[in-house]
Scaffold this active site. Structure first.
Site, short mmCIF file in Angstrom:
data_model
loop_
_atom_site.label_atom_id
_atom_site.label_comp_id
_atom_site.label_asym_id
_atom_site.label_seq_id
_atom_site.Cartn_x
_atom_site.Cartn_y
_atom_site.Cartn_z
N SER A 1 -4.09 8.24 4.91
CA SER A 1 -4.20 7.31 6.03
C SER A 1 -4.91 7.95 7.21
O SER A 1 -6.08 8.33 7.09
CB SER A 1 -2.79 6.82 6.40
OG SER A 1 -2.86 5.73 7.28
N ASP B 1 -4.14 -3.03 0.23
CA ASP B 1 -4.05 -2.35 1.52
C ASP B 1 -4.99 -3.03 2.53
O ASP B 1 -6.17 -3.27 2.21
CB ASP B 1 -4.46 -0.89 1.33
CG ASP B 1 -4.22 -0.04 2.57
OD1 ASP B 1 -3.94 -0.60 3.64
OD2 ASP B 1 -4.32 1.19 2.45
N HIS C 1 0.21 0.37 1.15
CA HIS C 1 -0.26 1.52 1.92
C HIS C 1 0.91 2.49 2.10
O HIS C 1 2.03 2.10 2.34
CB HIS C 1 -0.74 1.02 3.29
CG HIS C 1 -1.30 2.10 4.16
ND1 HIS C 1 -2.62 2.44 4.17
CD2 HIS C 1 -0.70 2.90 5.08
CE1 HIS C 1 -2.83 3.39 5.06
NE2 HIS C 1 -1.67 3.70 5.62
#
Length: 765
Positions: free
Chosen positions: A424, A697, A727
């Protein structure tokens, strides 16, 4: 089952159930059941043509034929999941509606919830068509008038979202994930209630256990409260909620079930400058200065994790850097003989939206990596926004990376192979650290493994971003608040007395907000010292400006300075050339003649849209242009927020105005913040890149577009997209078989980086 067959089967069942309940008399439940099946029929028939059109052009946006993934495909898949659930429920009703055990009220509530979800998905499909008609050919992100983007987002965020957080929560994900998401959502809304009352720390977590019952038994109430929280609570709430896992009790439980390692030590790297050799000429060195932005020089925390105790890890020099984490437990195991140093090293950067979590939050799966790969891992605990906005995290990660390369023997590695890995926000920092290493001329990592990385940190629209309407982990408003905090836009105190930060932060937030308002003005000072290398009087080294220059008065922020620039008469974007500051090292042929970093806009070229080439190759461009022109002919003059088809109106949110920054900060155009916007000359310097993304996502398009750009430049890049997972699956690695397989895929990608390249195959005669 193909889309048309599924739709027709659903319509047939809906009509049959509708006729049955119409014949049951004037009862309220029968009337509502008949009405809901009529709605299902209407929405399914209206949705099918739009989904068919999106599916027909989706292949034009894939990385390649072996990687069918992009936001358009994900949106169609999600709508099919909703249709499939309604089909299953309609069959159940048709088979059991005459039974005395048929629970009419329960089935009615579920059907109404999924009908609301289907209605909102239909709205998202129309929005996706608008993006398809408005975007440049082959582009997944809207790259046009920012005012038009703001209009689109302002329209989009008014859609009702609560239906996705109640009975329908996580319907698009694998069934094994849904119990976790339900527990998470109940905890979130309970936590939010106590947060409003300024209750802090452990009392919030404990009290939440006793007040969460009503949210567990009332999905509609939970959905409405979840929507209110995601739209209106500030970034400090999310920082507090995401950091719950680092409470001592929960952290201890996580350690009990995770892999046992010999070494897990928190280190504090002192803010001392050191020299690194240049790759092009090891006789020349460059000075790596400690982080300076916003807060001045300060130590950088890192965590060393190693399954085995290796040479160097028990040295006095490393022990002098150890930072205490509270009372130390007594290790009764016999002290082993240190194993030889590993040939490889992993430098890890954690995720958390740039605002939350530390290496401790990610330690469970890092321990598993250390065992499976047999390699020491150095995880960086960078400073978090909004207290430490961009570029502080980048400076700290780059400093820690360079320190690890220079002192790898202390970490139990010879440093022959180095992999940067992150998830991320950490994936974003992996890319930007590598870009900065290339700009400095020092060793770049041998490869990057980025899990579901964020590469476009702007408030912009894309088909996968539409999924944020229903994503319980990454709602659009939360995404925007995190990005705004990282960009320095969340430092002022706009929250009311019910929304103060937890604990000590709640007491000092007002004062720190005023402080960081002034510190934000140091951004331009950072740019001046970022890569302005000067020559020493002797030729053996290359250094940065004297540290004393840091004491110069702070000047305007990047945003303020950029906005004051006159418009370039050639039509180029002065913001981009200012914020990028042409941070690029000349090619090796030029470096041989001079060891100077190019700081001219000439190196990067003019910042016109053509520099950031998001276009398809010639083979796909014409087909996509034709599809776009067809839509434009139908909607000419309406723009991206054109009205929905006559007779269709999506549900709107009842939560009032959303506290969500819709503007795009000028600094977000900096390639060290949004690597997707980096010019080709910078991306050429990246090492091999391996991306593992999630099909559902909201930031999937970040991975697809970044991989496409690298592929078009001839760079080595792989993209693997896992299905039906949310995610952040790495933090859920032990939850179910699907998350374990996805985490194993990340390990496999890292292993590719750490494996030394084999001999080149012989050329055919």
């Amino acid at each position: 089952m193909d889309l048309h067959t599924m739709t027709q089967s659903l319509v047939t069942l809906a009509e049959d159930n509708m006729a049955f309940f119409l014949s049951q008399g004037p009862g309220e439940t029968a009337r509502r059941l008949s009405s809901v099946f009529a709605g299902v029929r209407e929405q399914a028939l209206g949705l099918e043509p739009t989904l068919g059109h999106l599916l027909g052009v989706a292949h034009l946006f894939d990385l390649d034929a072996e990687t069918p993934a992009n936001g358009y495909r994900s949106l169609v898949h999600t709508a099919r999941c909703c249709l499939g659930h309604l089909l299953h429920k309609s069959r159940y009703v048709a088979s059991n509606r005459r039974s005395i055990f048929f629970r009419a009220s329960h089935n009615l509530a579920e059907l109404e919830a999924y009908l609301a979800a289907l209605t909102q998905l239909r709205a998202l499909a129309y929005y996706a068509e608008r993006l398809l008609a408005t975007n440049q050919p082959g582009a997944l992100f809207f790259d046009g008038d920012e005012g038009l983007t703001t209009d689109f987002l302002r329209e989009y965020i008014t859609l009702h979202k609560g239906c996705f957080y109640g009975r329908c929560l996580g319907f698009q994900f694998t069934p094994a994930i849904r119990p976790f998401l339900q527990t998470l959502s109940i905890g979130l809304v309970s936590f939010g209630e106590h947060y409003k009352r300024n209750e802090t720390g452990l009392s919030v977590a404990a009290s939440s256990l006793f007040t969460s019952g009503r949210f567990a038994i009332d999905p509609e109430l939970r959905g409405a409260e979840f929507e209110r929280i995601t739209q209106n609570l500030d970034v400090q709430f999310w920082k507090a909620f995401w950091n719950i896992t680092e409470m001592e009790v929960l952290s201890s439980l996580a350690n009990m079930v995770s892999t046992t390692v010999r070494v897990s030590r928190l280190l504090s790297l002192p803010p001392e400058a050191f020299e690194m050799p240049l790759i092009t000429d090891p006789k020349l060195t460059v000075t790596i200065s400690p982080p300076l932005a916003h807060m001045g020089p300060g130590p950088v925390l890192v965590r060393l994790i190693s399954y085995d105790l290796r040479e160097g890890q028990d040295s006095e020099e490393l022990s002098s850097l150890v930072k205490s984490e509270g009372p130390r437990s007594l290790d009764l195991r016999p002290r082993p003989q240190p194993a030889p140093r590993s040939r490889s090293l992993i430098v890890h950067i954690h995720g958390g939206g740039f605002v939350a979590q530390t290496s401790k939050s990610h330690e469970p799966y890092l321990k598993t990596w250390a065992q499976e790969l047999g390699v020491p891992i150095l995880s960086i605990d960078y400073s978090l926004a909004p207290e430490a906005p961009f570029p502080r995290a980048l400076e700290e990660c780059f400093y820690a990376y360079c320190w690890a390369v220079t002192h790898c023997t202390l970490l139990g590695s010879t440093g022959e192979r180095i992999c940067l890995a992150g998830d991320s926000a950490g994936g974003n920092l992996c890319f930007t650290v590598s870009l900065r290493a290339a700009a400095y001329g020092v060793r770049v990592p041998d490869g990057i493994m980025a899990a579901y990385p964020a590469t476009m940190l702007q408030s912009t629209a894309s088909p996968s971003r539409l999924l944020s309407l229903m994503d319980p982990l990454l709602p659009l408003s939360v995404l925007c608040k995190c990005v705004s905090a990282y960009a320095g836009g969340e430092t002022e105190d706009h929250s009311d007395s019910n929304q103060k930060a937890l604990g000590l932060m709640g007491l000092v937030q007002r004062d720190t907000a005023l402080l960081f308002r002034d510190l934000r003005l140091s951004a331009s000072s950072w740019l001046n010292s970022f890569l302005e290398l000067t020559h020493k009087s002797h030729p053996k080294s290359l250094i940065f400006p004297d540290p004393a220059s840091v004491t110069e008065p702070m000047r305007r922020s990047v945003s303020e300075a950029a906005l004051a620039q006159p418009e370039d008469p050639r039509g180029t974007d002065p913001l981009k050339s200012l914020t990028l500051h042409a941070l690029n090292l000349r090619g090796s042929s030029e470096t041989s003649g001079t060891s100077e970093l190019s700081l001219s806009a000439e190196t990067l070229g003019p910042s016109t849209p053509s520099d950031v080439n998001f276009l398809l190759g010639p083979e796909g461009a014409q087909e996509e242009v034709e599809a776009r022109d067809e839509l434009n002919s139908k909607n000419r003059g309406h723009g991206i927020t054109a009205a929905f088809p006559e007779g269709f109106r999506p549900r709107r949110s009842s939560q009032g105005p959303t506290r969500m920054p819709l503007y795009s900060s000028p600094i977000a155009k900096n390639p060290f913040m949004s690597p997707l916007l980096a010019p080709d000359s910078m991306l050429q310097n990246l090492p091999p890149v391996h991306i593992v993304a999630c099909a559902l996502d909201p930031i999937l398009d970040d991975s697809v577009m970044f991989a496409r750009r690298l592929r078009n430049l001839g760079k080595s890049v792989t993209l693997r997209v896992v299905e039906d997972l949310p995610h952040g699956f790495l933090s859920l690695a032990s939850l179910c078989q699907e998350t374990r397989q996805a985490a194993a895929l990340c390990v496999e990608r890292i292993r590719l980086v750490l494996s030394p390249p084999g001999p080149a195959p012989p050329r055919p005669v």
